[in-house]
Write a protein that holds these residues in place. Sequence first.
Motif, mmCIF file in Angstrom:
data_model
loop_
_atom_site.group_PDB
_atom_site.id
_atom_site.type_symbol
_atom_site.label_atom_id
_atom_site.label_comp_id
_atom_site.label_asym_id
_atom_site.label_seq_id
_atom_site.Cartn_x
_atom_site.Cartn_y
_atom_site.Cartn_z
ATOM 1 N N ASP A 60 -4.505 7.909 -1.815
ATOM 2 C CA ASP A 60 -4.222 9.175 -1.153
ATOM 3 C C ASP A 60 -4.787 9.146 0.262
ATOM 4 O O ASP A 60 -5.586 8.261 0.613
ATOM 5 C CB ASP A 60 -4.728 10.379 -1.956
ATOM 6 C CG ASP A 60 -6.233 10.419 -2.149
ATOM 7 O OD1 ASP A 60 -6.968 9.856 -1.315
ATOM 8 O OD2 ASP A 60 -6.692 11.019 -3.154
ATOM 9 N N THR A 61 -4.367 10.077 1.090
ATOM 10 C CA THR A 61 -4.730 10.022 2.506
ATOM 11 C C THR A 61 -6.208 10.285 2.745
ATOM 12 O O THR A 61 -6.738 9.907 3.788
ATOM 13 C CB THR A 61 -3.887 11.021 3.314
ATOM 14 O OG1 THR A 61 -3.925 12.310 2.684
ATOM 15 C CG2 THR A 61 -2.444 10.548 3.405
ATOM 16 N N SER A 62 -6.883 10.916 1.786
ATOM 17 C CA SER A 62 -8.330 11.095 1.935
ATOM 18 C C SER A 62 -9.039 9.744 1.835
ATOM 19 O O SER A 62 -9.918 9.428 2.649
ATOM 20 C CB SER A 62 -8.856 12.037 0.852
ATOM 21 O OG SER A 62 -8.363 13.339 1.024
ATOM 22 N N SER A 87 -8.781 7.123 -4.537
ATOM 23 C CA SER A 87 -8.586 8.537 -4.224
ATOM 24 C C SER A 87 -9.897 9.178 -3.794
ATOM 25 O O SER A 87 -10.957 8.880 -4.349
ATOM 26 C CB SER A 87 -8.035 9.262 -5.458
ATOM 27 O OG SER A 87 -7.882 10.642 -5.226
ATOM 28 N N GLY A 88 -9.834 10.047 -2.789
ATOM 29 C CA GLY A 88 -11.001 10.809 -2.371
ATOM 30 C C GLY A 88 -11.693 10.250 -1.144
ATOM 31 O O GLY A 88 -11.763 9.035 -0.944
ATOM 32 N N LEU A 107 0.850 -1.189 0.000
ATOM 33 C CA LEU A 107 0.000 0.000 0.000
ATOM 34 C C LEU A 107 0.885 1.239 0.000
ATOM 35 O O LEU A 107 1.667 1.458 0.924
ATOM 36 C CB LEU A 107 -0.908 0.004 1.235
ATOM 37 C CG LEU A 107 -1.746 1.258 1.506
ATOM 38 C CD1 LEU A 107 -2.636 1.565 0.312
ATOM 39 C CD2 LEU A 107 -2.577 1.064 2.766
ATOM 40 N N ARG A 108 0.788 2.036 -1.057
ATOM 41 C CA ARG A 108 1.557 3.271 -1.157
ATOM 42 C C ARG A 108 0.631 4.452 -0.892
ATOM 43 O O ARG A 108 -0.318 4.689 -1.637
ATOM 44 C CB ARG A 108 2.216 3.397 -2.529
ATOM 45 C CG ARG A 108 3.172 2.249 -2.839
ATOM 46 C CD ARG A 108 3.974 2.509 -4.094
ATOM 47 N NE ARG A 108 4.840 1.379 -4.408
ATOM 48 C CZ ARG A 108 5.755 1.369 -5.363
ATOM 49 N NH1 ARG A 108 5.929 2.451 -6.116
ATOM 50 N NH2 ARG A 108 6.504 0.306 -5.585
ATOM 51 N N LEU A 109 0.914 5.176 0.175
ATOM 52 C CA LEU A 109 0.082 6.296 0.595
ATOM 53 C C LEU A 109 0.694 7.620 0.152
ATOM 54 O O LEU A 109 1.894 7.836 0.328
ATOM 55 C CB LEU A 109 -0.065 6.305 2.118
ATOM 56 C CG LEU A 109 -0.995 5.267 2.738
ATOM 57 C CD1 LEU A 109 -0.940 5.386 4.245
ATOM 58 C CD2 LEU A 109 -2.415 5.436 2.226
ATOM 59 N N PHE A 161 -9.202 4.174 7.469
ATOM 60 C CA PHE A 161 -8.285 3.066 7.730
ATOM 61 C C PHE A 161 -7.146 3.516 8.643
ATOM 62 O O PHE A 161 -6.801 2.850 9.619
ATOM 63 C CB PHE A 161 -7.730 2.537 6.413
ATOM 64 C CG PHE A 161 -6.620 1.543 6.557
ATOM 65 C CD1 PHE A 161 -6.860 0.292 7.117
ATOM 66 C CD2 PHE A 161 -5.337 1.856 6.132
ATOM 67 C CE1 PHE A 161 -5.829 -0.633 7.245
ATOM 68 C CE2 PHE A 161 -4.303 0.935 6.253
ATOM 69 C CZ PHE A 161 -4.552 -0.310 6.818
ATOM 70 N N LEU A 162 -6.560 4.679 8.355
ATOM 71 C CA LEU A 162 -5.470 5.189 9.172
ATOM 72 C C LEU A 162 -5.943 5.531 10.575
ATOM 73 O O LEU A 162 -5.242 5.290 11.565
ATOM 74 C CB LEU A 162 -4.855 6.422 8.513
ATOM 75 C CG LEU A 162 -4.154 6.191 7.176
ATOM 76 C CD1 LEU A 162 -3.710 7.509 6.570
ATOM 77 C CD2 LEU A 162 -2.964 5.264 7.345
ATOM 78 N N LEU A 163 -7.141 6.071 10.668
ATOM 79 C CA LEU A 163 -7.706 6.399 11.980
ATOM 80 C C LEU A 163 -7.898 5.144 12.808
ATOM 81 O O LEU A 163 -7.567 5.091 13.990
ATOM 82 C CB LEU A 163 -9.042 7.128 11.797
ATOM 83 C CG LEU A 163 -9.759 7.583 13.080
ATOM 84 C CD1 LEU A 163 -8.918 8.638 13.789
ATOM 85 C CD2 LEU A 163 -11.129 8.144 12.742
#
Length: 273
Positions: free
Chosen positions: A254-256, A216-217, A26-28, A261-263
């Motif tokens: 992208d981080t959006s 993305s988004g 996974l590339r963020l 998932f990151l949270l």
Amino acid sequence: MLSIYMCDWREEVNLNLEMEKRDPELRLFDSSEELSSGLADYVHQISESAIKEKGSFSLVLSGGDVPKRLGKLTSSAFLKMVEWSKWHVFWAEENVVAKRHPDSFFWQAKEYFLSKVPILPAHVFPVSHDVPGESAASNYEFSIRQHVRKRSVSVSPSSDCPRFDLILLNFPLPRHPVPGEESQWVSLVSIDGSKEKVMLTLPVINAAAHVAIVASGAEVAPEFLDVMMGQKSIGSNPARMVWPIDGKLVWFVDTSAASLFLLGKGCAATSGS
């Protein structure tokens, strides 16, 4: 093991996740723009490797914003570096519409990418337009089989499916058909009973050497979370069924799109500034 790379390349986080026996990467990226640049670099990297190994590169496109993102490859630097004459371009999906219709993925790719790079026209293989869907599907499978016979497309070591060098998919994915027989490479799919789409079958997707999925988004964040965490059955989300048997799966996110998932994992992306 799911390897997560923060693509300002300053931080790497490794998370142990049970991913149905898969080992994806996974590339963020901090932004959609940076994602597009990273994807262009990746496509170039895979093309160089394939050309060095066997003298050609087979790229499979899809819809969504993939065609527009490939516009990054039209920069002067890539125009000079890339061995465009060795590229062969196919499609993983195509709407059954006229060639110049706005919903034609071929036309979108031509507008944003193909018309701006020196890929040989004879090396671009779109799905037939202005013919009935069944004919378009059967014609496309015949075309791919011809390229396998001519060895411009390799054969999977695990099946008789074509082994494309790189397949680019846009998230959320459509549900690629699972044929009754693995020997079927292309299918005609009805969308909501009113539209038709020609699609590569799931065994062909999973026979590729490399598969890249672009997400993305913020609107796709809930579905991306479901794919990563696998809380539902594997058949509930088409992306969870993409599992290259003898290849590599890479997510470009992208981080959006990855925000939930990151949270949930207690991660935070670093700033690209």
